[in-house]
Design an enzyme around this catalytic site. Structure first.
Site, PDB file in Angstrom:
ATOM      1  N   ASP A 129      -0.124   5.114   1.215  1.00  0.00           N
ATOM      2  CA  ASP A 129      -0.249   5.990   2.380  1.00  0.00           C
ATOM      3  C   ASP A 129      -0.328   5.181   3.666  1.00  0.00           C
ATOM      4  O   ASP A 129      -1.125   4.261   3.798  1.00  0.00           O
ATOM      5  CB  ASP A 129      -1.488   6.865   2.229  1.00  0.00           C
ATOM      6  CG  ASP A 129      -1.375   7.805   1.047  1.00  0.00           C
ATOM      7  OD1 ASP A 129      -0.668   8.818   1.160  1.00  0.00           O
ATOM      8  OD2 ASP A 129      -1.965   7.503  -0.002  1.00  0.00           O
ATOM      9  N   ASP A 182      -2.163  -0.881   5.858  1.00  0.00           N
ATOM     10  CA  ASP A 182      -2.405  -0.282   7.167  1.00  0.00           C
ATOM     11  C   ASP A 182      -3.868  -0.129   7.557  1.00  0.00           C
ATOM     12  O   ASP A 182      -4.163   0.046   8.734  1.00  0.00           O
ATOM     13  CB  ASP A 182      -1.737   1.091   7.238  1.00  0.00           C
ATOM     14  CG  ASP A 182      -2.412   2.113   6.336  1.00  0.00           C
ATOM     15  OD1 ASP A 182      -2.666   1.795   5.152  1.00  0.00           O
ATOM     16  OD2 ASP A 182      -2.697   3.225   6.805  1.00  0.00           O
ATOM     17  N   ASP A 220       0.853  -1.177   0.000  1.00  0.00           N
ATOM     18  CA  ASP A 220       0.000   0.000   0.000  1.00  0.00           C
ATOM     19  C   ASP A 220       0.900   1.240   0.000  1.00  0.00           C
ATOM     20  O   ASP A 220       2.103   1.158   0.273  1.00  0.00           O
ATOM     21  CB  ASP A 220      -0.903  -0.043   1.234  1.00  0.00           C
ATOM     22  CG  ASP A 220      -1.949   1.049   1.243  1.00  0.00           C
ATOM     23  OD1 ASP A 220      -2.215   1.652   0.183  1.00  0.00           O
ATOM     24  OD2 ASP A 220      -2.518   1.305   2.320  1.00  0.00           O
TER      25      ASP A 220
END
Length: 253
Positions: A29, A203, A27
């Site tokens: 961000d 996240d 991922d």
């Protein structure tokens, strides 16, 4: 979050080793880059670019960025070094051959964008990000608007038949038909990923689909950030820990 995920009990230990012939999915961000107050606050970083380039060579191209950002934004941030990219949670995807597959936008997307812009007009600090296939309502700069933002986004999604994707201080309304798990699975059916073992690092809740998909294909997920219920098997504390881990992978024989 997929309801059939096998929930792990946090806190999670960092991954000590990768399986033989791994495929890395990352991922953006909160993983490859810190989360900033605005989407434009993330830019190219020399260390990140070098590490990604080395990983591509180390794993014979078996690396992809799977993000809520658009492909164009991922290319900007990664300086174009990663060929395989899935943007907008898999609504657009570029394979190793350079071909981009993109779903058609929901016919009500322009109407939804107008409604969100009107919602933000009298609420300083709220940002609206138009991704074409989706629209994101950011309220990181005005967290007191979380309740109103969530309620408004849920009503719009229900009215127009859009997928609502809550995130870290964001509400995203997107064209139905894709998620990060489907994107990971699609990559795994193509060269150079086919036959490899997927490792997904993410996240937030959007990454749970990819954690579950990776597990179903014999791999695992790595959760970045604070402990929570997750389908991931391992954990890292934040983007700096991610970069340190990835650097160790470039150095291993």
């Amino acid at each position: 979050m997929p309801t059939n995920a096998a929930l792990a009990v946090p806190p999670l230990s960092p991954p000590l080793a990768l399986p033989e012939r791994p495929a890395l999915f990352l991922d953006m961000d909160g993983v490859l880059a810190p989360i900033t107050a605005t989407p434009g606050g993330v830019g190219p970083d020399g260390r990140r670019t070098r590490v990604l380039s080395r990983l591509l060579e180390r794993f014979d191209g078996r690396l992809a960025v799977v993000s809520g950002r658009t492909i164009a934004e991922i290319d900007r941030i990664c300086e174009g070094v990663v060929p395989c990219v899935a943007g907008i949670h898999g609504l657009e995807r570029r394979g190793a051959d350079g071909q981009v597959q993109r779903l058609a936008p929901h016919p009500d997307m322009a109407q939804v964008l107008d409604a969100l812009l009107e919602f933000a007009r009298d609420r300083p600090g709220i940002l609206i990000e138009d991704k074409g296939l989706g629209v994101t309502l950011h309220y990181r700069q005005t967290p007191e608007q979380a309740g109103a933002a969530g309620e408004f986004a849920r009503a719009l999604a229900e009215t127009h038949g859009l997928t609502l994707q809550p995130g870290d201080m964001v509400q995203e309304l997107k064209t139905p038909g894709a998620d990060k798990g489907r994107a990971l699975t699609a990559f795994m059916e193509e060269a150079p990923f086919k036959g490899a073992v997927p490792v997904m690092t993410g996240d937030d809740l959007t990454d749970e689909f990819a954690f579950t998909a990776a597990a179903g294909l014999g791999g695992f997920g790595v959760l970045v950030g604070p402990p929570r219920e997750t389908a991931a098997l391992y954990g890292l504390t934040g983007p700096e820990a991610v970069m340190n881990w990835l650097e160790t992978l470039t150095e291993r024989p």
